[in-house]
Design a protein around this motif. Structure first.
Motif, short mmCIF file in Angstrom:
data_model
loop_
_atom_site.label_atom_id
_atom_site.label_comp_id
_atom_site.label_asym_id
_atom_site.label_seq_id
_atom_site.Cartn_x
_atom_site.Cartn_y
_atom_site.Cartn_z
N ILE A 1 0.83 -1.20 0.00
CA ILE A 1 0.00 0.00 0.00
C ILE A 1 0.87 1.26 0.00
N TYR A 2 0.46 2.25 -0.79
CA TYR A 2 1.08 3.58 -0.79
C TYR A 2 -0.05 4.61 -0.66
N SER A 3 0.20 5.66 0.09
CA SER A 3 -0.86 6.66 0.23
C SER A 3 -0.28 8.02 0.58
N GLN A 4 -1.12 9.03 0.40
CA GLN A 4 -0.78 10.37 0.84
C GLN A 4 -2.09 11.07 1.17
N ASP A 5 -2.09 11.89 2.22
CA ASP A 5 -3.27 12.67 2.59
C ASP A 5 -2.81 13.88 3.39
N VAL B 1 0.97 -4.01 8.16
CA VAL B 1 1.98 -3.18 8.83
C VAL B 1 3.16 -2.89 7.90
N HIS B 2 3.48 -3.83 7.00
CA HIS B 2 4.62 -3.64 6.11
C HIS B 2 4.46 -2.41 5.21
N SER B 3 3.23 -1.90 5.11
CA SER B 3 2.98 -0.74 4.25
C SER B 3 2.98 0.59 5.01
N ILE B 4 3.05 0.56 6.35
CA ILE B 4 2.99 1.80 7.12
C ILE B 4 4.07 2.81 6.70
N PRO B 5 5.31 2.41 6.42
CA PRO B 5 6.31 3.40 5.99
C PRO B 5 5.94 4.14 4.70
N ASN B 6 4.96 3.61 3.96
CA ASN B 6 4.54 4.26 2.72
C ASN B 6 3.35 5.20 2.92
#
Length: 541
Positions: A252-256, A275-280
Motif C-alpha cells: 500500500i502507498y498513500s498520501q493525505d 503493517v509492512h505498508s505503514i512506511p509508505n
C-alpha cells in the motif's frame, strides 16, 4: 458465527467504556477525545497481539499461569532472541510495557507520567516500522502524551483507562477476517468521521462503494502489486482493495494532507495485517508536493489506484505554483480558475483525477469517485480529461450511483474506472441510480444498496453485460460520436411500440380525439366567460 458476534459485541463495549471514561473526565465530544480513544485502543491491540504471537513462538509459555511474569523472568538476551523472531506485523514490547504491569503500578505516585512514558517508549522502540512520515521527512510515531488532554486528576484518568483495558482480551479475535475488522474500525471512528469545517472528503467511504470499486478493479489472482490512494482518508478504499487482492500480495502507498486521517489509516493497516505498508503512508499535500517517486526522481507509477478525492476545496493559495514545466504533463487539461467569490468551490477533484491518470503504470487500473456532472460536461477541464481517456484508450467504464449514497453530501456521484490496457474498447456504462433503499442517518437521508443489488452491479460490470435501461457496452468510436459523453442513458435504445389496427379502428379513434378536443374547447370558452363576468362585477363595485 455466534463467537464472532460475541467478540464484536465485547469489542464495541470496550470502545464504549473508553468513551465513557473520557466523558467522565470532561472530554466527551472534545476535539482530542478521538486521539485518546484510537491510541488507547491501539495500545491494547498491540499488547495482546504481542502476547499472542509470543505464545505461538514458544508453546511452553502457553502453559504458564501468567505469561507476562514468565517473560519478565527471561534474561535480556533470551528476551531479545525471542522477540527477534516476531513477524513485522507485531510491535515489540518490553515486560514493563505490558498493560498488566501498568495495572500493578497504578497506585504509585505520578501514575499519569508512568502511563505516558510507557506509550512513548513503545513508540520509540517501534518507530522504524510503525511511523507515518510527513512530506518533509518528519516521523509521526504511534503514541503521544495522552494525559496532557486532561486538565485535572490525570492519575485517576489513566487508572480508569487501564482498568477498562485489563478486563478485556483480543486473544480470540486475531484470527477474524477483514469484514470483522472493517466493522470494528467503522464503529471505532463513527463519532470522529468528519473534519472540522467539512473541508475534506469524509473519512469513511461507504462499504458498498468501496467493495464495488475493489471487485470491479481486481480480476482473477494477482501478486506483488502496488496499490495507491492520493487522498486516502482513513483507508477504507485501500483496505477493500488489499482484501480483494490479498493482504500478503500487495503493498500500500498513500498520501493525505490530514494528519488525523493518516493516523486512522495507520490504525487500519495494523488491524488488517498490512503493517509492512505503514512506511509508505505519507502526511502531505499530494497535488502540490507528491511524495512517492522513483530513484530518478520521477513520480512513481502504480498497478492499482483507488480514490474518493474531495470534490471542491479552496486551493487558491498554491494553484499558481502548480503551473510549472514539470507539471505540464501531469496537469495536461489545466488548472481551475480562482473564482472571485466562493473560492471553496474550486474543483480540486479534477487535479486529483489528472494526477491519478499520470500515476498509472502501463497496465495500471484505477477507480475514482467523481461528481456525476463530470461525465457529461461539454466544455472545460472535464471535457479535456474525457477526451484524453478516449483518445489514449484508457477507459474501462462508469457506474452512476444512487443519489445520497454518501449521507454527508447531496452531490450525485459516479465511479470512473480507468484501464491503460483496455485499448480495444468494450466499455461498460451503467446507470445504477434507481437502485437502493432510503434510510435516515442522523439528520440526513442516505441510500443503502441491498446485497443483491451490489452483486447485480458487480456482475453486470465484470461480465460486460448490456441490460435494458441499466447498462450498455460501447466502443471508443461510439463515445466520440456522442461528444465524449459517459452517461449510460445517452446510449440506451429508444424503443417504439407498434400496434396493428384496422382503418375503421383508426378513424374511430380520430373521431374520439376530435370529440374530446371539442369538449375541452367548449369548457375553455365557458371558463373564459366566467372570468370576464367576474372581473366586470368587481369593476362596477
Amino acid at each position: 458465527m455466534t463467537k464472532t458476534i460475541e467478540f464484536e459485541k465485547k469489542t464495541k463495549e470496550l470502545i464504549d467504556s473508553l468513551k465513557s471514561v473520557c466523558a467522565n473526565y470532561g472530554l466527551g465530544n472534545d476535539g482530542n477525545e478521538f486521539k485518546i480513544i484510537t491510541q488507547v485502543f491501539l495500545y491494547k491491540f498491540l499488547n495482546d497481539k504481542f502476547i499472542h504471537e509470543i505464545k505461538i513462538l514458544d508453546p511452553k509459555l502457553t502453559k504458564a499461569d501468567k505469561i507476562e511474569e514468565s517473560l519478565k523472568s527471561l534474561k535480556a538476551d533470551e528476551y531479545e532472541m525471542l522477540t527477534s523472531q516476531l513477524n513485522v506485523n507485531t510491535a515489540i514490547l518490553k515486560p514493563e510495557h505490558f498493560i498488566s504491569n501498568l495495572f500493578a503500578r497504578q497506585n504509585e505516585p505520578r501514575f499519569a507520567e508512568i502511563f505516558d512514558n510507557t506509550l512513548l517508549e513503545i513508540s520509540k522502540e517501534n518507530s522504524k516500522i510503525f511511523s507515518v512520515v510527513t512530506e518533509g521527512g518528519e516521523k509521526i510515531t504511534l503514541f503521544e502524551n495522552l494525559s496532557k488532554y486532561v486538565t485535572d486528576k490525570r492519575d485517576e484518568f489513566c487508572k480508569a483507562i487501564i482498568n477498562k483495558l485489563v478486563n478485556f482480551s483480543f486473544e480470540n479475535i486475531f484470527h477474524e477476517k477483514f469484514d470483522f475488522y472493517a466493522t470494528i474500525f467503522e464503529y471505532l471512528i463513527k463519532d470522529y468521521n468528519t473534519n472540522s469545517g467539512g473541508k475534506y472528503a469524509e473519512y469513511f467511504t461507504p462499504h458498498a462503494v468501496a467493495k464495488i470499486m475493489a471487485r470491479c478493479l481486481v480480476q482473477g489472482k494477482v501478486k506483488n502489486v502496488t496499490c495507491y490512494d492520493p487522498s486516502a482518508g482513513s483507508g477504507t478504499l485501500l483496505m477493500n482493495l488489499a482484501h480483494q487482492i490479498g493482504e500478503d500480495r500487495c503493498t500500500i502507498y498513500s498520501q493525505d494532507i490530514s494528519q488525523k486521517s493518516s493516523n486512522l489509516l495507520r490504525l487500519n493497516l495494523i488491524l488488517n495485517n498490512l503493517v509492512h505498508s505503514i512506511p509508505n503512508v505519507v502526511k502531505g499535500n499530494t497535488i502540490l508536493d507528491p511524495y512517492h517517486k522513483d530513484k530518478k526522481g520521477k513520480l512513481q507509477t502504480f498497478d492499482f489506484i483507488v480514490s474518493n478525492p474531495p470534490f471542491k476545496l479552496d486551493f487558491s493559495d498554491y494553484s499558481a505554483q502548480l503551473n510549472t514545466k514539470e507539471n505540464h504533463e501531469r496537469f495536461f487539461a489545466g488548472i481551475p480558475n480562482i473564482p472571485k467569490a466562493k473560492k471553496e468551490s474550486m474543483a480540486i477533484y479534477l487535479m486529483f483525477l489528472q494526477h491519478i491518470m499520470h500515476s498509472l503504470n502501463d497496465n495500471g487500473k484505477a477507480a475514482v469517485v467523481v461528481p456525476t456532472g463530470f461525465i457529461t460536461a461539454q466544455s472545460g477541464i472535464e471535457r479535456k480529461i474525457r477526451e484524453r481517456l478516449v483518445e489514449h484508450k484508457m477507459l474501462r467504464g462508469v457506474i452512476s450511483m444512487p443519489s445520497n449514497i454518501f449521507a454527508t453530501t447531496g452531490t450525485n456521484v459516479s465511479i470512473l474506472f480507468l484501464d491503460k490496457a483496455n485499448t480495444k474498447g468494450d466499455i461498460v456504462l451503467m446507470d445504477a441510480s434507481k437502485l437502493g433503499e432510503t434510510i435516515k442517518e442522523g439528520k440526513n437521508q442516505k441510500t443503502v444498496l441491498r446485497h443483491e443489488e451490489e452483486e447485480q452491479i458487480i456482475n453486470t460490470f465484470n461480465e460486460h453485460k448490456s441490460v435494458e435501461d441499466f447498462s450498455v457496452v460501447v466502443s471508443y468510436e461510439q463515445i466520440k460520436e456522442k461528444n465524449y459523453s459517459l452517461s449510460a442513458g445517452q446510449y440506451f435504445e429508444i424503443k417504439l411500440t407498434h400496434i396493428e389496427i384496422t382503418r375503421e379502428e383508426f378513424e374511430n379513434r380520430i373521431k374520439e380525439f376530435d370529440k374530446s378536443l371539442l369538449n375541452l374547447f367548449n369548457e375553455s370558452q365557458i371558463l373564459d366567460r366566467s372570468i370576464r363576468d367576474g372581473l366586470k362585477s368587481i369593476v362596477h363595485e
